[in-house]
Design a protein around this motif. Structure first.
Motif, PDB file in Angstrom:
ATOM      1  N   HIS A   1       0.835  -1.206   0.000  1.00 31.08           N
ATOM      2  CA  HIS A   1       0.000   0.000   0.000  1.00 31.08           C
ATOM      3  C   HIS A   1       0.870   1.257   0.000  1.00 31.08           C
ATOM      4  CE1 HIS A   1      -2.449   3.244   1.595  1.00 31.08           C
ATOM      5  NE2 HIS A   1      -1.754   3.223   2.729  1.00 31.08           N
ATOM      6  N   VAL A   2       1.890   1.242   0.823  1.00 35.43           N
ATOM      7  CA  VAL A   2       2.748   2.432   0.931  1.00 35.43           C
ATOM      8  C   VAL A   2       3.482   2.681  -0.381  1.00 35.43           C
ATOM      9  CG1 VAL A   2       4.690   3.466   2.138  1.00 35.43           C
ATOM     10  CG2 VAL A   2       3.007   2.146   3.414  1.00 35.43           C
ATOM     11  N   ILE A   3       4.053   1.621  -0.936  1.00 31.00           N
ATOM     12  CA  ILE A   3       4.812   1.816  -2.190  1.00 31.00           C
ATOM     13  C   ILE A   3       3.915   2.364  -3.285  1.00 31.00           C
ATOM     14  CG2 ILE A   3       5.876   0.553  -4.112  1.00 31.00           C
ATOM     15  CD1 ILE A   3       7.496  -0.990  -2.246  1.00 31.00           C
ATOM     16  N   LEU A   4       2.740   1.755  -3.444  1.00 33.30           N
ATOM     17  CA  LEU A   4       1.843   2.202  -4.517  1.00 33.30           C
ATOM     18  C   LEU A   4       1.409   3.649  -4.302  1.00 33.30           C
ATOM     19  CD1 LEU A   4      -0.259  -1.059  -4.910  1.00 33.30           C
ATOM     20  CD2 LEU A   4       1.301  -0.070  -6.603  1.00 33.30           C
ATOM     21  N   SER A   5       1.015   3.977  -3.086  1.00 28.99           N
ATOM     22  CA  SER A   5       0.550   5.347  -2.831  1.00 28.99           C
ATOM     23  C   SER A   5       1.670   6.343  -3.051  1.00 28.99           C
ATOM     24  CB  SER A   5       0.037   5.499  -1.400  1.00 28.99           C
ATOM     25  OG  SER A   5      -0.741   4.403  -1.052  1.00 28.99           O
ATOM     26  N   MET A   6       2.871   5.970  -2.592  1.00 29.39           N
ATOM     27  CA  MET A   6       3.986   6.899  -2.715  1.00 29.39           C
ATOM     28  C   MET A   6       4.386   7.085  -4.159  1.00 29.39           C
ATOM     29  SD  MET A   6       4.739   8.387  -0.091  1.00 29.39           S
ATOM     30  CE  MET A   6       4.028   8.354   1.520  1.00 29.39           C
ATOM     31  N   LEU A   7       4.368   6.005  -4.945  1.00 31.88           N
ATOM     32  CA  LEU A   7       4.705   6.150  -6.368  1.00 31.88           C
ATOM     33  C   LEU A   7       3.666   7.016  -7.072  1.00 31.88           C
ATOM     34  CD1 LEU A   7       6.030   2.598  -7.356  1.00 31.88           C
ATOM     35  CD2 LEU A   7       7.318   4.720  -7.041  1.00 31.88           C
ATOM     36  N   GLY A   8       2.401   6.811  -6.705  1.00 31.25           N
ATOM     37  CA  GLY A   8       1.359   7.680  -7.261  1.00 31.25           C
ATOM     38  C   GLY A   8       1.641   9.127  -6.911  1.00 31.25           C
ATOM     39  N   THR A   9       2.026   9.344  -5.663  1.00 30.12           N
ATOM     40  CA  THR A   9       2.311  10.708  -5.216  1.00 30.12           C
ATOM     41  C   THR A   9       3.516  11.292  -5.956  1.00 30.12           C
ATOM     42  OG1 THR A   9       1.531   9.961  -3.066  1.00 30.12           O
ATOM     43  CG2 THR A   9       2.589  12.114  -3.158  1.00 30.12           C
ATOM     44  N   VAL A  10       4.494  10.448  -6.252  1.00 27.01           N
ATOM     45  CA  VAL A  10       5.652  10.920  -7.021  1.00 27.01           C
ATOM     46  C   VAL A  10       5.165  11.477  -8.363  1.00 27.01           C
ATOM     47  CG1 VAL A  10       7.663  10.147  -8.342  1.00 27.01           C
ATOM     48  CG2 VAL A  10       7.419   9.498  -5.955  1.00 27.01           C
TER      49      VAL A  10
ATOM     50  N   ILE B   1      -4.817   3.116  -2.791  1.00 23.07           N
ATOM     51  CA  ILE B   1      -5.976   3.312  -1.924  1.00 23.07           C
ATOM     52  C   ILE B   1      -6.695   1.978  -1.692  1.00 23.07           C
ATOM     53  CG2 ILE B   1      -8.289   4.317  -1.861  1.00 23.07           C
ATOM     54  CD1 ILE B   1      -7.091   6.863  -2.985  1.00 23.07           C
ATOM     55  N   ILE B   2      -6.795   1.183  -2.758  1.00 22.55           N
ATOM     56  CA  ILE B   2      -7.482  -0.111  -2.620  1.00 22.55           C
ATOM     57  C   ILE B   2      -6.729  -1.009  -1.631  1.00 22.55           C
ATOM     58  CG2 ILE B   2      -8.082  -2.247  -3.822  1.00 22.55           C
ATOM     59  CD1 ILE B   2      -8.619  -0.485  -6.313  1.00 22.55           C
ATOM     60  N   THR B   3      -5.397  -1.103  -1.817  1.00 20.71           N
ATOM     61  CA  THR B   3      -4.634  -1.961  -0.894  1.00 20.71           C
ATOM     62  C   THR B   3      -4.671  -1.403   0.524  1.00 20.71           C
ATOM     63  OG1 THR B   3      -2.658  -0.789  -1.631  1.00 20.71           O
ATOM     64  CG2 THR B   3      -3.042  -2.956  -2.583  1.00 20.71           C
ATOM     65  N   GLY B   4      -4.718  -0.065   0.620  1.00 24.06           N
ATOM     66  CA  GLY B   4      -4.818   0.554   1.945  1.00 24.06           C
ATOM     67  C   GLY B   4      -6.121   0.164   2.618  1.00 24.06           C
TER      68      GLY B   4
ATOM     69  N   GLY C   1       0.586   8.381 -12.469  1.00 23.80           N
ATOM     70  CA  GLY C   1       0.402   8.473 -11.024  1.00 23.80           C
ATOM     71  C   GLY C   1      -0.987   8.061 -10.573  1.00 23.80           C
ATOM     72  N   PHE C   2      -1.974   8.389 -11.377  1.00 27.95           N
ATOM     73  CA  PHE C   2      -3.356   8.148 -10.938  1.00 27.95           C
ATOM     74  C   PHE C   2      -3.667   6.669 -10.693  1.00 27.95           C
ATOM     75  CE2 PHE C   2      -7.903   7.560 -11.749  1.00 27.95           C
ATOM     76  CZ  PHE C   2      -8.399   8.333 -10.722  1.00 27.95           C
ATOM     77  N   PRO C   3      -3.382   5.765 -11.661  1.00 27.83           N
ATOM     78  CA  PRO C   3      -3.669   4.351 -11.390  1.00 27.83           C
ATOM     79  C   PRO C   3      -2.894   3.828 -10.182  1.00 27.83           C
ATOM     80  CG  PRO C   3      -2.905   4.667 -13.647  1.00 27.83           C
ATOM     81  CD  PRO C   3      -2.833   5.989 -12.986  1.00 27.83           C
ATOM     82  N   LEU C   4      -1.675   4.315  -9.997  1.00 29.48           N
ATOM     83  CA  LEU C   4      -0.882   3.858  -8.848  1.00 29.48           C
ATOM     84  C   LEU C   4      -1.556   4.266  -7.548  1.00 29.48           C
ATOM     85  CD1 LEU C   4       2.675   4.618 -10.252  1.00 29.48           C
ATOM     86  CD2 LEU C   4       1.764   2.361  -9.660  1.00 29.48           C
ATOM     87  N   LEU C   5      -2.031   5.507  -7.508  1.00 33.35           N
ATOM     88  CA  LEU C   5      -2.720   5.955  -6.290  1.00 33.35           C
ATOM     89  C   LEU C   5      -3.996   5.146  -6.078  1.00 33.35           C
ATOM     90  CD1 LEU C   5      -2.802   8.078  -3.961  1.00 33.35           C
ATOM     91  CD2 LEU C   5      -4.475   9.285  -5.357  1.00 33.35           C
ATOM     92  N   THR C   6      -4.703   4.877  -7.189  1.00 35.04           N
ATOM     93  CA  THR C   6      -5.929   4.085  -7.085  1.00 35.04           C
ATOM     94  C   THR C   6      -5.630   2.739  -6.425  1.00 35.04           C
ATOM     95  OG1 THR C   6      -6.574   5.097  -9.166  1.00 35.04           O
ATOM     96  CG2 THR C   6      -7.895   3.237  -8.413  1.00 35.04           C
TER      97      THR C   6
END
Lengths: 264, 458
Positions: free
Chosen positions: A124-133, A189-192, A181-186
């Protein structure tokens, strides 16, 4: 002390990138890249040692997430620079990376012991952070776009004008960053939500982090759809991505308030 | 000691009017004949001809400078029937050795050009060198010098911004376009009206890779003709405002005395373009595009004054860079001067010491050392100040004069010096070439240093 070394390197990189921005000469760009590249390597080393001593991905505290964010941001800068030769991008991205790594250092360093079920929270952290990048790069591109647009409109052909890339390049960079970034954040959020379900039995409990993340997600969703359907590009896209990144920063602050250093 | 000297005799836009230059110009078709004629002169050992619209120059390696000048001048006068050698004299400049080299370096670096920094001259020198090579009119010395000139020019080009910016209005438009569009390849341009400047700008844009050209003029036949010329599409004049949405770049130059393109037209075009930026250039006087267009988001309007301001700015910049480039070329000259100066001083010291020591035969080793130290001390102290000044002044604007003055004061135009990089051995034609061609090597100009490597080029 890889981490401190990386911090120092990023500080130097940031200082060099700002000096580069204000001087006519291109000479600084090479030193800037070398320093940043070295910082990146050292930072990688720091993350790896942390992973080995911590036993899992070094992402169980918010501080570590920020450190990872800064690492990934520098990585993306280096990649874009190698592909497109835009050292000026560093002047906008490296300060963000530096602030992130400093805040990572300021946050509690101890590895919090997590429930066994939460061992997978790093996904969850990696995906959200990559999205944020992606959003951070879009923010930088947007800011550069607005500056270049303003300089062209007011016909001020100064050093900044000479250094900044063409408008359509910045607009494209903005778009690509959000598209990636958007799909990564999506997914983040799901994994979170799944992690939260495991930990507390509910997907969503409207804490500041989750609320902020959802608002951010919705915002970028609208930005993306607007761009693809009704032509929210160029100047408008630049404004929107800057506002969007403000949402991201607020979410981060929300996470900080909620967890005082731990995620989930 | 037999010696060869490198010389240049020529004229340029600075010394001769077009009437004279065009008589002397050697078209490529007649280059062969000219080179052969040049090399037939008995004193001319190697020759290279540079003929452009702004200059005609003979570079040659000769046995004796004065005779060489005369023969080169004769050669130039012979190019045209109605020319006499005397008539040419006031227009000609002539240099030998270091001066000739510096001249060639400056020419190659585009420092002597009408528009300083223009890029064609280097290509022209390369071509001239090529023809000379094909006709085998160059030898060891000219090959070295020409190659060095080309490498100096490249160095100047990469290390200064002398050729970086547009110095014409039409090219300034292209430069601005490149700050809005990263590539012109898939872009389209709409030409409204057909003023000369607009046509020129359109040409630059097409050369820059613009994909599609649309043309509209009040006279539809004219638009058709132009469309043919630019390989574009004619657009009826009453529809062009509508077609504007298709154009990324609008180039406007008509004789109309009112605004042809208004704010609303551009606003509508931008909307139909889904906010993709549009770049408008108004080269007409009086203006044809309403200045209020500047308030439209994602539309960028520039008029003739804006473009001229850019050109002015770029010219200033270029002048500054030209100063830097001059210094780079001068560095190449100041170093050999210093080396020569040292060598001359050393020779004098050595000669005087030998004389004195011959008279003082019964000196103890200590006394001998003291005498030698005395001689060295005087020479070094005397030289030190001059060398420091020379180095410092070479950086300044009047550097060239200082180097020249130093050479004269110390009588540094030794006949044995063949260009600063080559020497000739006694009685033989074998040449020794010292300077390295690689960039990292010490700059050309090593006269007086021991010769090394028998020439490999010739």
């Amino acid at each position: 002390m890889f981490f401190v070394a990386a911090m120092v390197m990023y500080f130097l990189g940031t200082a060099l990138s700002l000096a580069y921005l204000l001087r006519r000469s291109e000479a600084l760009s090479n030193i800037l890249l070398i320093v940043t590249g070295l910082g990146f390597l050292v930072h990688t080393g720091a993350l790896l040692t942390r992973m080995i001593t911590g036993g899992s991905a070094p992402l169980s505290s918010f501080g570590e997430a920020m450190s990872f964010f800064s690492w990934a941001l520098v990585l993306v800068f280096l990649l874009v620079e190698f592909r497109n030769r835009v050292p000026v991008l560093g002047s906008f991205i490296l300060p963000i990376a530096f602030i992130s790594i400093v805040s990572a250092a300021a946050l509690p360093q101890e590895v919090p012991t997590l429930e066994p079920v939460l061992k997978t929270v790093w996904v969850h952290v990696i995906l959200s952070m990559l999205g944020t990048v992606g959003f951070a790069v879009a923010f930088a591109a947007g800011l550069m776009y607005l500056i270049q647009d303003g300089l062209l409109k007011s016909k001020r052909f100064n050093v900044l004008y000479a250094k900044l890339p063409p408008l359509d390049y910045l607009d494209r960079l903005n778009q690509q960053s959000i598209v990636l970034g958007f799909p990564l954040l999506t997914l983040g959020i799901i994994t979170g939500a799944l992690s939260a379900e495991f930990a507390r039995g509910s997907y969503l409990n409207w804490n500041p982090e989750q609320t902020g993340a959802l608002i951010t997600w919705l915002f970028y969703f609208i930005v993306l759809v607007g761009r693809l359907t009704v032509g929210w590009r160029a100047k408008r896209a630049a404004y929107l991505t800057i506002i969007g990144f403000a949402c991201v920063v607020l979410t981060f602050i929300g996470v900080l308030m909620k967890s005082h250093g731990t995620i989930a | 000691m037999s010696a060869l000297t490198f010389i240049v005799v020529g004229l340029s836009h600075k010394t001769a009017p077009i009437e004279v230059r065009e008589m002397l110009a050697i078209p490529p078709s007649r280059m062969d004949e000219a080179l052969e004629r040049l090399i037939r002169y008995p004193g001319i050992k190697e020759g290279l001809l540079l003929s452009t619209c702004n200059r005609v120059e003979v570079y040659a390696v000769v046995e004796q400078a004065e005779a060489g000048y005369a023969q080169a001048q004769e050669f130039l006068a012979d190019t045209h029937l109605s020319l006499t050698s005397e008539r040419l004299t006031p227009h000609l400049y002539r240099h030998a050795d270091d001066r000739a080299m510096t001249h060639l370096f400056r020419v190659a670096s585009s420092l002597d050009s009408m528009i300083v920094g223009e890029p064609q001259i280097l290509g022209q020198i390369k071509d001239a060198f090529e023809s000379a090579l094909t006709h085998k009119t160059t030898g060891v010395i000219l090959n070295k010098v020409a190659r060095k000139a080309i490498s100096v020019a490249k160095q100047v080009r990469t290390q200064t911004k002398i050729a970086e910016n547009a110095v014409s209005v039409s090219f300034a438009a292209v430069e601005l376009a490149r700050k809005i569009f990263s590539t012109l390849r898939d872009k389209s341009v709409l030409l409204v009206g057909a003023g000369e400047m607009a046509k020129l700008a359109a040409k630059h844009l097409i050369a820059g890779g613009v994909g599609r050209v649309m043309i509209t003029t009040r006279d539809s036949q004219h638009a058709l003709d132009l469309a043919q010329r630019f390989n574009g599409t004619p657009i009826p004049f009453d529809q062009f405002r509508h077609e504007m949405a298709e154009a990324d770049i609008v180039l406007c130059s008509t004789g109309a005395s009112h605004y042809l393109i208004r704010r609303d037209d551009v606003q509508a075009a931008v909307r139909r373009r889904m906010n993709r930026p549009i770049f408008l250039i108004d080269i007409s006087v009086p203006r044809n595009i309403d200045p209020a267009v500047k308030d439209v988001d994602n539309a960028f309007l520039f008029d003739i004054d804006d473009l001229e301001l850019r050109v002015e700015h770029n010219l200033n910049e270029r002048r500054g860079e030209a100063m830097k480039a001059e210094r780079m070329v001068l560095e190449l000259e100041v170093t050999p001067t210093i080396v020569e100066l040292r060598k001359r001083a050393d020779d004098i010291k050595q000669g005087e010491l030998e004389k004195a020591l011959a008279k003082l035969a019964n000196l103890s080793p200590q006394e001998r050392n003291a005498v030698e130290a005395l001689a060295s001390g005087i020479v070094n102290k005397l030289l030190h100040g001059s060398l420091v000044t020379l180095k410092a002044e070479a950086e300044s604007a009047s550097g060239a004069f200082f180097v020249e003055a130093a050479r004269r004061f110390f009588n540094l135009n030794g006949a044995a010096v063949v260009g600063p990089c080559t020497r000739v051995r006694d009685g033989s034609d074998e040449l020794s070439v010292h300077a390295e061609e690689s960039e990292g090597a010490p700059p050309l100009g090593c006269a007086g240093l021991p010769a090394r490597d028998p020439g490999t080029d010739g």
